[in-house]
Design a protein around this motif. Structure first.
Motif, PDB file in Angstrom:
ATOM      1  N   ASN A 161       0.813  -1.223   0.000  1.00  0.00           N
ATOM      2  CA  ASN A 161       0.000   0.000   0.000  1.00  0.00           C
ATOM      3  C   ASN A 161       0.845   1.271   0.000  1.00  0.00           C
ATOM      4  O   ASN A 161       0.313   2.361  -0.201  1.00  0.00           O
ATOM      5  CB  ASN A 161      -0.964   0.008   1.187  1.00  0.00           C
ATOM      6  CG  ASN A 161      -0.251   0.011   2.522  1.00  0.00           C
ATOM      7  OD1 ASN A 161       0.387   0.987   2.908  1.00  0.00           O
ATOM      8  ND2 ASN A 161      -0.350  -1.104   3.239  1.00  0.00           N
ATOM      9  N   ASP A 333      -7.806  11.530   5.867  1.00  0.00           N
ATOM     10  CA  ASP A 333      -8.254  10.612   4.827  1.00  0.00           C
ATOM     11  C   ASP A 333      -8.695   9.250   5.338  1.00  0.00           C
ATOM     12  O   ASP A 333      -8.232   8.774   6.375  1.00  0.00           O
ATOM     13  CB  ASP A 333      -7.128  10.368   3.818  1.00  0.00           C
ATOM     14  CG  ASP A 333      -6.550  11.648   3.260  1.00  0.00           C
ATOM     15  OD1 ASP A 333      -6.665  11.860   2.055  1.00  0.00           O
ATOM     16  OD2 ASP A 333      -5.968  12.430   4.046  1.00  0.00           O
ATOM     17  N   GLU A 336      -7.343   4.586   1.109  1.00  0.00           N
ATOM     18  CA  GLU A 336      -7.532   4.394  -0.327  1.00  0.00           C
ATOM     19  C   GLU A 336      -6.202   4.000  -0.952  1.00  0.00           C
ATOM     20  O   GLU A 336      -5.127   4.319  -0.438  1.00  0.00           O
ATOM     21  CB  GLU A 336      -8.062   5.675  -0.981  1.00  0.00           C
ATOM     22  CG  GLU A 336      -9.387   6.168  -0.419  1.00  0.00           C
ATOM     23  CD  GLU A 336     -10.557   5.228  -0.682  1.00  0.00           C
ATOM     24  OE1 GLU A 336     -10.418   4.354  -1.573  1.00  0.00           O
ATOM     25  OE2 GLU A 336     -11.595   5.356  -0.006  1.00  0.00           O
ATOM     26  N   ALA A 337      -6.297   3.331  -2.106  1.00  0.00           N
ATOM     27  CA  ALA A 337      -5.092   2.866  -2.785  1.00  0.00           C
ATOM     28  C   ALA A 337      -4.419   3.996  -3.539  1.00  0.00           C
ATOM     29  O   ALA A 337      -5.073   4.909  -4.046  1.00  0.00           O
ATOM     30  CB  ALA A 337      -5.453   1.743  -3.758  1.00  0.00           C
ATOM     31  N   TYR A 338      -3.095   3.931  -3.592  1.00  0.00           N
ATOM     32  CA  TYR A 338      -2.364   4.808  -4.496  1.00  0.00           C
ATOM     33  C   TYR A 338      -2.613   4.353  -5.938  1.00  0.00           C
ATOM     34  O   TYR A 338      -2.891   3.175  -6.175  1.00  0.00           O
ATOM     35  CB  TYR A 338      -0.864   4.740  -4.206  1.00  0.00           C
ATOM     36  CG  TYR A 338      -0.427   5.386  -2.922  1.00  0.00           C
ATOM     37  CD1 TYR A 338      -1.204   6.341  -2.267  1.00  0.00           C
ATOM     38  CD2 TYR A 338       0.795   5.054  -2.350  1.00  0.00           C
ATOM     39  CE1 TYR A 338      -0.773   6.938  -1.089  1.00  0.00           C
ATOM     40  CE2 TYR A 338       1.242   5.643  -1.177  1.00  0.00           C
ATOM     41  CZ  TYR A 338       0.447   6.588  -0.550  1.00  0.00           C
ATOM     42  OH  TYR A 338       0.880   7.171   0.611  1.00  0.00           O
ATOM     43  N   GLU A 351      -5.542  -4.824   0.518  1.00  0.00           N
ATOM     44  CA  GLU A 351      -6.632  -4.637  -0.438  1.00  0.00           C
ATOM     45  C   GLU A 351      -8.008  -4.789   0.200  1.00  0.00           C
ATOM     46  O   GLU A 351      -8.924  -4.012  -0.101  1.00  0.00           O
ATOM     47  CB  GLU A 351      -6.468  -5.627  -1.591  1.00  0.00           C
ATOM     48  CG  GLU A 351      -7.355  -5.341  -2.778  1.00  0.00           C
ATOM     49  CD  GLU A 351      -7.037  -6.270  -3.937  1.00  0.00           C
ATOM     50  OE1 GLU A 351      -6.730  -5.773  -5.031  1.00  0.00           O
ATOM     51  OE2 GLU A 351      -7.113  -7.508  -3.742  1.00  0.00           O
ATOM     52  N   LEU A 354      -9.369  -1.553   1.946  1.00  0.00           N
ATOM     53  CA  LEU A 354      -9.530  -0.292   1.230  1.00  0.00           C
ATOM     54  C   LEU A 354     -10.981   0.163   1.252  1.00  0.00           C
ATOM     55  O   LEU A 354     -11.915  -0.654   1.181  1.00  0.00           O
ATOM     56  CB  LEU A 354      -9.052  -0.445  -0.218  1.00  0.00           C
ATOM     57  CG  LEU A 354      -7.562  -0.718  -0.393  1.00  0.00           C
ATOM     58  CD1 LEU A 354      -7.258  -1.068  -1.842  1.00  0.00           C
ATOM     59  CD2 LEU A 354      -6.734   0.479   0.040  1.00  0.00           C
ATOM     60  N   GLY A 355     -11.170   1.493   1.341  1.00  0.00           N
ATOM     61  CA  GLY A 355     -12.527   2.022   1.432  1.00  0.00           C
ATOM     62  C   GLY A 355     -13.095   1.786   2.825  1.00  0.00           C
ATOM     63  O   GLY A 355     -12.390   1.532   3.789  1.00  0.00           O
ATOM     64  N   TRP A 380      -3.712   2.067   9.424  1.00  0.00           N
ATOM     65  CA  TRP A 380      -5.125   2.426   9.378  1.00  0.00           C
ATOM     66  C   TRP A 380      -5.861   1.738  10.513  1.00  0.00           C
ATOM     67  O   TRP A 380      -5.467   0.699  11.008  1.00  0.00           O
ATOM     68  CB  TRP A 380      -5.741   2.044   8.024  1.00  0.00           C
ATOM     69  CG  TRP A 380      -5.748   0.568   7.737  1.00  0.00           C
ATOM     70  CD1 TRP A 380      -6.757  -0.318   7.985  1.00  0.00           C
ATOM     71  CD2 TRP A 380      -4.688  -0.203   7.130  1.00  0.00           C
ATOM     72  NE1 TRP A 380      -6.398  -1.584   7.581  1.00  0.00           N
ATOM     73  CE2 TRP A 380      -5.135  -1.547   7.055  1.00  0.00           C
ATOM     74  CE3 TRP A 380      -3.410   0.114   6.657  1.00  0.00           C
ATOM     75  CZ2 TRP A 380      -4.352  -2.562   6.510  1.00  0.00           C
ATOM     76  CZ3 TRP A 380      -2.620  -0.904   6.125  1.00  0.00           C
ATOM     77  CH2 TRP A 380      -3.108  -2.215   6.065  1.00  0.00           C
TER      78      TRP A 380
END
Length: 398
Positions: A161, A333, A336-338, A351, A354-355, A380
């Motif tokens: 990530n 933030d 989210e993925a780069y 993965e 994410l979100g 996160w």
């Protein structure tokens, strides 16, 4: 298991060994060290709240399992091609070994969070040393010039990530030169910030009411002041240390009360590593050399944050103090993925998260190992999490 937010320490111990068995033994071609326990120590199949009821290995069994796994992993390591040209991507440049080591370092921090949650009537588990003194007084805030910078990394040991390195254009902004301190946060508490609906998002206000929050976790009233529980001991809350054990909603409410906001993830990283004079992004706030005890409070040595201004050798090019170590810092933030993220070597590392409701934390804490606390590392958690060693700093647009 004294708190449902954290695993029994015995589960973590065997989970670390099982993870090493998966990635440093089986993934490199050898059979399992012990059959039939993968599901038992799978963090996705076994939520934290149920782990105390699992048929875990005993302490002796877990230690013997870990020793056996490590012995086999070292044998395989001796025969592995770790060169940059290795045909096996997993071991190329020692990637999988660095990944497993970082996983263990992260669990060491998780264990400390569990120990911190022990009730006050338990015997203290850790002896807390005296932190270093503040050596300088940072300014209130610093200006970060607008323009592009390189965010993320292609470092050989970076996790998926964090990749790839990419250019992000960030407008000029002001950011706190240091994390928000206990003393500053007490002003928010004294001003009725926890009772002021205007300071909170709708979701945050609902959570604050349902949880009955009035201060950071582990703070308690002591007459007109506050004390905190720290590894089994009650002590006065030091005004000049970065506040910790606050969730994202609390950090966001404080920023609103102060007429400011949380920095974006890109703003935070730019303030931490970008040198406007040269246009380059460094590996660390102070440059490209690995951290020492003069640069940052890392590696669990102090068992808590150091006073603001204790590490002038670790200041970033724009003048930000203690962006690495002391406390994880909440940013605005979600996770989210780069652009161009490739989930590797397994989707469950990043993965699947994410979100959703997760919010980002940057910079590492006093409990974070230096190999994990690089400025590109992305952590996160849910915005209601307070048991982690997290604080924040605020920003405003220029």
């Amino acid at each position: 298991q004294h708190d449902r937010l954290m695993s029994p320490l015995l589960w973590d111990l065997a989970h670390v060994a099982n993870y090493e068995d998966l990635w440093l033994v089986r993934a490199l071609g050898a059979p399992a060290t012990r059959d039939g326990i993968d599901d038992l120590y799978d963090a996705f199949k076994q939520p934290r709240g149920v782990r105390d009821a699992l048929p875990m290995l005993t302490l002796g069994q877990a230690l013997a399992y870990g020793d056996a796994v490590r012995e086999r992993a070292l044998d395989l390591l001796a025969a592995a091609d770790l060169s940059p040209t290795s045909p096996d991507r997993l071991v190329r440049d020692g990637f999988v070994h660095a990944m497993v080591a970082q996983h263990e370092h992260q669990h060491a921090e998780t264990v400390l969070a569990a120990v911190q949650l022990l009730p006050a009537d338990e015997e203290p588990r850790l002896v807390v040393p005296t932190p270093p003194p503040a050596r300088v007084v940072p300014p209130a805030e610093v200006l970060v010039p607008g323009g592009p910078f390189t965010m993320g990394t292609d470092d050989r040991w970076a996790l998926d990530n964090e990749r790839p390195a990419h250019e992000v254009d960030v407008a000029a902004f002001w950011i706190d030169a240091a994390p928000v301190t206990n003393g500053q946060y007490q002003e928010f508490v004294a001003a009725g910030g926890y009772d002021d609906r205007r300071c909170w998002t709708e979701v945050g206000w609902t959570w604050r009411q349902e949880a009955g929050l009035v201060a950071p976790q582990f703070w308690r009233r002591d007459g007109a002041g506050w004390v905190r529980l720290r590894f089994g001991r009650l002590e006065a809350v030091p005004a000049n240390e970065p506040v910790q054990h606050v969730g994202w909603h609390e950090a966001d409410a404080y920023a609103r009360w102060a007429g400011r906001r949380l920095p974006t993830e890109a703003e935070w990283e730019k303030a931490a590593r970008h040198d406007p004079a040269t246009g380059t992004s460094h590996r660390w706030p102070w440059g490209d050399d690995d951290p020492t005890a003069a640069h940052a409070n890392l590696g669990r040595d102090l068992l808590g944050p150091a006073p603001v201004g204790a590490y002038p050798d670790g200041v970033s090019p724009v003048g930000c103090h203690q962006m690495v170590g002391d406390v994880w810092e909440w940013v605005a933030d979600g996770f989210e993925a780069y652009p161009g993220l490739e989930a590797y070597p397994y989707p469950e590392y990043s993965e699947v998260f994410l979100g959703g409701d997760f919010r980002m934390l940057r910079g590492g804490s006093w409990a974070t190992h230096p190999r994990v606390a690089r400025v590109t590392f992305r952590n996160w958690d849910l915005p209601i999490r307070r048991q982690i060693f997290a604080g924040f700093r605020t920003a405003r647009s220029a």
